[in-house]
Write a protein that holds these residues in place. Structure first.
Motif, mmCIF file in Angstrom:
data_model
loop_
_atom_site.group_PDB
_atom_site.id
_atom_site.type_symbol
_atom_site.label_atom_id
_atom_site.label_comp_id
_atom_site.label_asym_id
_atom_site.label_seq_id
_atom_site.Cartn_x
_atom_site.Cartn_y
_atom_site.Cartn_z
ATOM 1 N N GLY A 27 74.980 15.445 -5.892
ATOM 2 C CA GLY A 27 73.684 15.009 -5.371
ATOM 3 C C GLY A 27 73.493 15.441 -3.923
ATOM 4 O O GLY A 27 74.360 16.055 -3.303
ATOM 5 N N PHE A 28 72.334 15.088 -3.373
ATOM 6 C CA PHE A 28 71.963 15.546 -2.037
ATOM 7 C C PHE A 28 71.166 14.448 -1.353
ATOM 8 O O PHE A 28 70.296 13.822 -1.964
ATOM 9 C CB PHE A 28 71.113 16.816 -2.141
ATOM 10 N N ASN A 29 71.480 14.197 -0.095
ATOM 11 C CA ASN A 29 70.735 13.188 0.648
ATOM 12 C C ASN A 29 70.397 13.685 2.041
ATOM 13 O O ASN A 29 71.090 14.561 2.582
ATOM 14 C CB ASN A 29 71.513 11.870 0.746
ATOM 15 N N VAL A 30 69.325 13.138 2.587
ATOM 16 C CA VAL A 30 68.841 13.532 3.904
ATOM 17 C C VAL A 30 68.757 12.290 4.779
ATOM 18 O O VAL A 30 68.152 11.285 4.375
ATOM 19 C CB VAL A 30 67.455 14.197 3.819
ATOM 20 N N LYS A 31 69.345 12.364 5.959
ATOM 21 C CA LYS A 31 69.214 11.284 6.930
ATOM 22 C C LYS A 31 68.436 11.808 8.130
ATOM 23 O O LYS A 31 68.789 12.827 8.712
ATOM 24 C CB LYS A 31 70.590 10.770 7.360
ATOM 25 N N LEU A 32 67.375 11.087 8.467
ATOM 26 C CA LEU A 32 66.514 11.463 9.577
ATOM 27 C C LEU A 32 66.741 10.468 10.708
ATOM 28 O O LEU A 32 66.453 9.278 10.569
ATOM 29 C CB LEU A 32 65.053 11.449 9.115
ATOM 30 N N ILE A 33 67.282 10.956 11.809
ATOM 31 C CA ILE A 33 67.598 10.097 12.953
ATOM 32 C C ILE A 33 66.691 10.514 14.100
ATOM 33 O O ILE A 33 66.920 11.529 14.762
ATOM 34 C CB ILE A 33 69.088 10.229 13.345
ATOM 35 N N ALA A 34 65.618 9.709 14.276
ATOM 36 C CA ALA A 34 64.597 10.069 15.260
ATOM 37 C C ALA A 34 64.172 8.806 15.997
ATOM 38 O O ALA A 34 63.349 8.045 15.490
ATOM 39 C CB ALA A 34 63.399 10.716 14.567
ATOM 40 N N PRO A 35 64.715 8.526 17.172
ATOM 41 C CA PRO A 35 64.457 7.265 17.872
ATOM 42 C C PRO A 35 62.981 6.968 18.102
ATOM 43 O O PRO A 35 62.575 5.807 18.142
ATOM 44 C CB PRO A 35 65.192 7.455 19.213
ATOM 45 N N ASP A 36 62.159 7.996 18.232
ATOM 46 C CA ASP A 36 60.748 7.778 18.527
ATOM 47 C C ASP A 36 59.885 7.604 17.280
ATOM 48 O O ASP A 36 58.675 7.435 17.367
ATOM 49 C CB ASP A 36 60.187 8.949 19.352
ATOM 50 N N PHE A 37 60.501 7.690 16.105
ATOM 51 C CA PHE A 37 59.734 7.575 14.867
ATOM 52 C C PHE A 37 60.306 6.464 13.982
ATOM 53 O O PHE A 37 61.480 6.476 13.618
ATOM 54 C CB PHE A 37 59.772 8.890 14.071
ATOM 55 N N GLU A 38 59.505 5.445 13.641
ATOM 56 C CA GLU A 38 59.767 4.494 12.568
ATOM 57 C C GLU A 38 61.172 3.886 12.558
ATOM 58 O O GLU A 38 61.901 3.998 11.589
ATOM 59 C CB GLU A 38 59.487 5.152 11.217
#
Length: 750
Positions: A212-223
């Motif tokens: 499988g495949f997963n994406v982690k989005l680490i963006a302090p200014d977003f959500e």
């Protein structure tokens, strides 16, 4: 003879970057697609700052990485891609997704400087930890590729080393970031990446199993800063269903869904062969108005996800078991094809408790098997699961059969709640339409008169139109319209009568439950009496024994009177009341009758029911007698349990006052009380004890023989009370109790 050669101006990089990659959001998607194609199982996209406070983007994956040769011969050679000759990835056989050869331009589009760090083997066909690995780091100063300079003249600083015991993968560090980022663009980015994150694992012939495949989005200014797109995807559809098997082998289920919030149920049914079992399933509906997060999910992305990745998979001790999830192992599509509407008996009773739901048709809104996306997890402590020799599924066993039953119980329960949600949404839209119609005619109308008023309004306006038509055409339209409006009226009258009957059917279940308890108490008393009579029979001349016989006889008489009272109450709703008419009912008289029903308990446990604060002239209008009894029986039954469980001064007080066209009825008691956070939850069907303290305290304070009378509730009572009160345009709610009281329920009825 002289030869000429082409040269490439550095302006080409900017030109290609602008033309091939229109936005920064598209550029980032393409980079993640490259990670997917490189057989990564996870990628992290990190928005952070460097030592100077400037924003940088890091894209980190754990895929195959690249060797130094691959970086030099492919990545740094414009208009050449090593993907051209293959259709699938090298390790897991994934169909390639990235646009061939534009990765470097995506980096150029995102920022003016790139650091490429990649770790791979010479053949580029391995992932994970390697004994020997090539480590390549290159810096690309895009701003130095200025128009007027030749691309081949710009040098990029790079290092190559060999390391041991490293994990393959690629890291892109991009600085000098473009300022194009927007909230709308980030939502588009998430929707695109959710399609990739939907890959939960699959096995392709000739390749290693894709985990499988997963994406982690680490963006302090977003959500909130950190987004796990797999979790976001699971929580973006109509609902998220979780469940597990408890120590009593019951299914403990929770549904968090659009329009209905968080609902829970613990099954009466026991799955005796199951333990250490849990599940999480996302319920995906291909309708925009049934999505909780359209920033992650859209109809377009859902149509890409479900055909390939939909289905409930099974994981046994953290490994996926095939073919579960790829096939209809839960027989969902089979039941949809057969138009199965009936749930099992326990869920049928649950469906009966929900307003507007037809229990016999409550499963007709079952979605296709691909619309349920998630996993069933079988843990280390589970028994009864043995893999087949070919590793395709489990051998037949009781545990395997019960696993299917457990999962279907949870899905069927959620389907009934979704049916309820659909009915409630329909009612909400009706109220909106009713309000708009009232604005048109400039007057308020009762809910049950909307159809007749609307038909009358149409008839009036149609006649105005007909007056301007030729006589023959006008006559034809008038006849057709009259027949159509008459059909609407008759259908509406039938629906109103059926609705009244269904409400009474729901009320019947509670009355019959109380009746059942009383019958059981009678049987227990008869058993005790039989033993006493046996002793008396030995010596009937004894005055003491004679007194005992008289006492038993008196008990029989008292119980008979109460039983007859209950039979009369039950008969009120036991027959067909579609022909019954609401009437005006004196409240105090009915309270006195209900109090008598509970005398066995109230006398034994010294419970005071004080209704002196109810004036004799308080009259409830336009209500059926059975409905009022159902309200009083359920409310007083709950208060009695609560004051017994509290173990202190046991008082229940009922007051009533007239306030305009409404009667305000207040029920206060000295019981355990409720937290304010539970004021709404207690009205949810089958939640009999949301704080888990009522029945625990009852067990310690009840005499064993009284368990049959008081016992564990069904969790239906207050839900039925609310349904009846709402149906009569009233309200019912718990409020913060007045001084010296622990619970206060306020009912408002015309």
């Amino acid at each position: 003879m002289a030869f000429l050669r082409f040269s490439v101006d550095s302006a080409l990089l900017r030109e290609l970057g602008e033309k091939l990659v229109e936005t920064v959001h598209l550029a980032l998607v393409e980079l993640v697609k490259n990670c997917y194609d490189a057989d990564a199982t996870e990628v992290e996209i990190i928005f952070t700052t460097n030592d100077n406070g400037a924003t940088i983007i890091k894209v980190i994956d754990n895929g195959t990485g690249m060797s130094h040769t691959s970086v030099k011969d492919y990545w740094m050679r414009i208009a050449t891609s090593n993907k051209e000759d293959r259709k699938v990835s090298t390790v897991f056989g994934r169909p390639l997704t990235g646009a061939k050869g534009i990765g470097r331009f995506c980096c150029r589009r995102l920022g003016n400087r790139l650091t490429l760090i990649t770790k791979g083997t010479a053949n580029g066909k391995t992932v994970g930890k390697q004994s020997k690995i090539e480590y390549t780091e290159v810096e690309f100063p895009w701003m130095e590729f200025e128009p007027g300079t030749d691309v081949t003249d710009i040098k990029c600083k790079g290092d190559q080393t060999f390391k041991n015991g490293e994990i393959t993968g690629t890291t892109l560090i991009i600085s000098g970031i473009s300022e194009e980022w927007s909230h709308r663009g980030l939502n588009w980015l998430k929707r695109q990446l959710a399609v990739l994150a939907a890959n939960r694992g699959v096995k392709r012939e000739g390749f290693k199993e894709d985990p499988g495949f997963n994406v982690k989005l680490i963006a302090p200014d977003f959500e909130g800063g950190i987004r796990d797109l797999r979790d976001d995807l699971m929580n973006a559809g109509w609902g998220t269903l979780t469940a597990y098997i408890n120590k009593k082998h019951q299914a403990v289920c929770e549904l968090n869904a659009l329009g209905i919030g968080r609902k829970t149920i613990t099954s009466s049914q026991k799955f005796s062969a199951l333990r250490d079992i849990s599940l999480e399933i996302a319920i995906m509906v291909d309708q925009r108005d049934q999505m909780r997060d359209t920033g992650v999910l859209s109809q377009g992305t859902l149509q890409k996800i479900l055909p390939e990745w939909g289905g409930v998979q099974v994981r046994y001790r953290n490994f996926r078991v095939y073919p579960y999830g790829d096939n209809d192992w839960l027989e969902i599509d089979r039941d949809r094809g057969l138009r199965k509407g009936n749930p099992n008996s326990e869920l049928f009773a649950f469906a009966q408790s929900l307003r507007g739901v037809d229990p016999s048709r409550s499963l007709l809104n079952l979605l296709s098997m691909r619309s349920y996306v998630g996993n069933v997890n079988i843990g280390e402590e589970a028994d009864g699961f043995e893999m087949k020799l070919n590793r395709e599924g489990f051998l037949s066993s009781v545990a395997v059969d019960q696993l299917k039953d457990f999962v279907r119980f949870t899905i069927d329960w959620s389907t009934i709640l979704r049916d309820y949600y659909i009915r409630q949404e329909s009612q909400r839209h009706f109220l909106i339409a009713k309000g708009e119609f009232e604005n048109i005619i400039d007057q308020k109308i009762d809910a049950d008169k909307v159809v007749t008023e609307a038909v009358s309004f149409l008839e009036h306006n149609v006649r105005s139109i007909i007056d301007h038509l030729p006589e023959k055409e006008a006559k034809e339209i008038e006849i057709s319209f009259t027949k159509a409006t008459e059909a609407i009226r008759k259908h509406n009258e039938s629906n109103q009568a059926e609705l009244s009957h269904l409400r009474l059917v729901a009320s019947t279940s509670t009355l019959l439950l109380i009746f059942s308890h009383e019958v059981k108490s009678l049987l227990g008393l008869l058993e005790q009496s039989k033993n006493s009579l046996t002793l008396i029979a030995k010596n009937m001349s004894s005055p003491k024994h004679q007194r005992k016989v008289n006492e038993i006889s008196a008990s029989f008489s008292e119980l008979k009177d109460r039983l007859e009272e209950l039979l009369q109450l039950t008969s009120l709703v036991g027959s067909d009341h579609r022909k019954s008419k609401p009437s005006q009912i004196a409240l105090k008289e009915k309270i006195a009758r209900v109090e008598k029903v509970f005398e066995l308990v109230t006398n034994k446990y010294e419970i005071t029911i004080d209704y002196s604060g109810v004036p004799a002239n308080i009259v409830i209008k336009k209500i059926l007698e059975a409905e009022l009894y159902s309200i009083l029986l359920n409310v007083l039954s709950n208060s009695i349990k609560s004051v017994i469980a509290a173990g202190r001064n046991r008082i229940i007080q009922i007051n009533a006052v007239k306030d305009g066209i409404y009667n305000i009825i207040t029920i206060k008691d000295t019981g355990l009380g409720l937290k304010e956070s539970s004021f709404e939850e207690v009205f949810i069907p089958f939640i009999a004890d949301p704080e888990g303290k009522l029945y625990q305290n009852l067990d310690s304070r009840l005499n064993p023989e009284d368990n049959l009378i008081v016992g564990t509730g069904s969790g239906l009572g207050l839900g039925i009370v609310k349904e009846i009160v709402n149906a009569h345009d009233g309200t019912v709610e718990f409020v913060k109790p007045q001084k010296d009281w622990n619970a206060e329920l306020v009912i408002k009825l015309p």
